[in-house]
Design a protein around this motif. Structure first.
Motif, short mmCIF file in Angstrom:
data_model
loop_
_atom_site.label_atom_id
_atom_site.label_comp_id
_atom_site.label_asym_id
_atom_site.label_seq_id
_atom_site.Cartn_x
_atom_site.Cartn_y
_atom_site.Cartn_z
N VAL A 188 -5.42 7.18 2.53
CA VAL A 188 -5.19 5.89 1.85
C VAL A 188 -4.01 4.95 1.84
O VAL A 188 -3.86 3.71 1.96
CB VAL A 188 -5.24 6.56 0.14
N THR A 189 -2.75 5.87 2.15
CA THR A 189 -1.38 5.01 2.08
C THR A 189 -1.34 3.97 3.56
O THR A 189 -0.75 3.01 3.40
CB THR A 189 -0.26 6.10 2.23
N THR A 190 -2.06 4.55 4.47
CA THR A 190 -2.04 3.78 5.99
C THR A 190 -3.17 2.41 5.39
O THR A 190 -2.75 1.33 5.95
CB THR A 190 -2.45 4.60 6.95
N VAL A 191 -4.17 2.78 4.97
CA VAL A 191 -5.00 1.87 4.60
C VAL A 191 -4.42 0.51 3.51
O VAL A 191 -4.44 -0.54 3.92
CB VAL A 191 -6.53 2.08 4.04
N ARG A 192 -3.66 1.21 2.62
CA ARG A 192 -3.12 0.17 1.62
C ARG A 192 -2.00 -0.72 2.59
O ARG A 192 -2.15 -2.00 2.35
CB ARG A 192 -2.58 1.20 0.64
N ALA A 193 -1.31 0.10 3.44
CA ALA A 193 -0.20 -0.85 3.98
C ALA A 193 -0.71 -1.95 5.01
O ALA A 193 -0.37 -3.01 5.03
CB ALA A 193 0.74 0.20 4.75
N ALA A 194 -1.81 -1.35 5.65
CA ALA A 194 -2.49 -2.30 6.51
C ALA A 194 -3.19 -3.42 5.88
O ALA A 194 -3.04 -4.85 6.41
CB ALA A 194 -3.56 -1.54 7.16
N LEU A 195 -3.62 -3.35 4.61
CA LEU A 195 -4.16 -4.45 3.86
C LEU A 195 -3.34 -5.24 3.00
O LEU A 195 -3.51 -6.23 2.21
CB LEU A 195 -5.36 -3.93 3.12
#
Length: 201
Positions: free
Chosen positions: A151-158
């Motif tokens: 989730v942290t990776t998706v949050r950062a990417a968006l």
């Protein structure tokens, strides 16, 4: 004939009805999610993809898709006796985005469906709801064969604000899709009830 306490009928409850949008890129699963949870036969405005539309329809990554939503999807789900959600799935292609403003009127909140294979396709939806201050959650539709990221990776990417919920889901599964909708309602209500920070000069 005497009526005792046990024979009294409960008064019917007038449910609160809320409007929720389901948005995201082309082929991300919006129609599937609405259809998975709707307790009525969902309204769909799908048309077959044509050769004439290929120059403007980006089907990279979803080559097997043969139809597209040209107006909206519509469904309904009763979360509780006193709470009903009306679901409006937005068209995912750029050429139909002029419909979004009308669909967004009166919406309590929104789901932005994301596909990690085409994550950039949901940037426009995230930006749309941020600019209009419509509470939203990001739900990553876990397609078979797609890479799963934290989730942290998706949050950062968006580049999402910390308070925006991000969760994994299977848009085909009624229980999973329902959990997404419950999260949207809780997040939107929390945003409404949260006191605004005082404006400082």
């Amino acid at each position: 004939m005497a009526f005792g306490r046990s024979s009294r009928r409960k008064r019917p409850v007038d449910p609160v009805t809320l409007k929720i949008l389901v948005a995201g890129g082309f082929g991300v699963g919006k129609t599937t999610l609405v259809g998975a949870v709707s307790e009525i036969r969902p309204l769909r405005t799908e048309e077959r993809l044509s050769e004439a539309g290929r120059p403007v329809d980006d089907v990279v990554g979803v080559e097997a898709k043969t139809t597209t939503t040209v107006a909206m999807d519509f469904g309904r789900i009763t979360l509780r006796e006193d709470l009903v959600l009306y679901l409006f799935g937005t068209p995912g292609q750029d050429r139909f985005w002029f419909l979004w403003d009308e669909l967004a009127q009166g919406a309590l909140g929104a789901v932005v469906l994301a596909d990690t294979r085409r994550l950039e396709d949901c940037f426009a939806a995230v930006d749309y709801f941020e600019r209009r201050r419509i509470p939203f959650v990001v739900a990553v539709n876990c397609f078979e064969g797609a890479d799963l990221f934290p989730v942290t990776t998706v949050r950062a990417a968006l580049d999402l604000d910390p308070e925006v919920p991000v969760l994994m889901c299977d848009a085909r599964d009624r229980s999973s899709a329902r959990d997404v909708l419950v999260t949207v309602v809780e997040h939107a209500v929390d945003r409404v009830e949260r006191p605004r920070e005082p404006v400082t000069s």
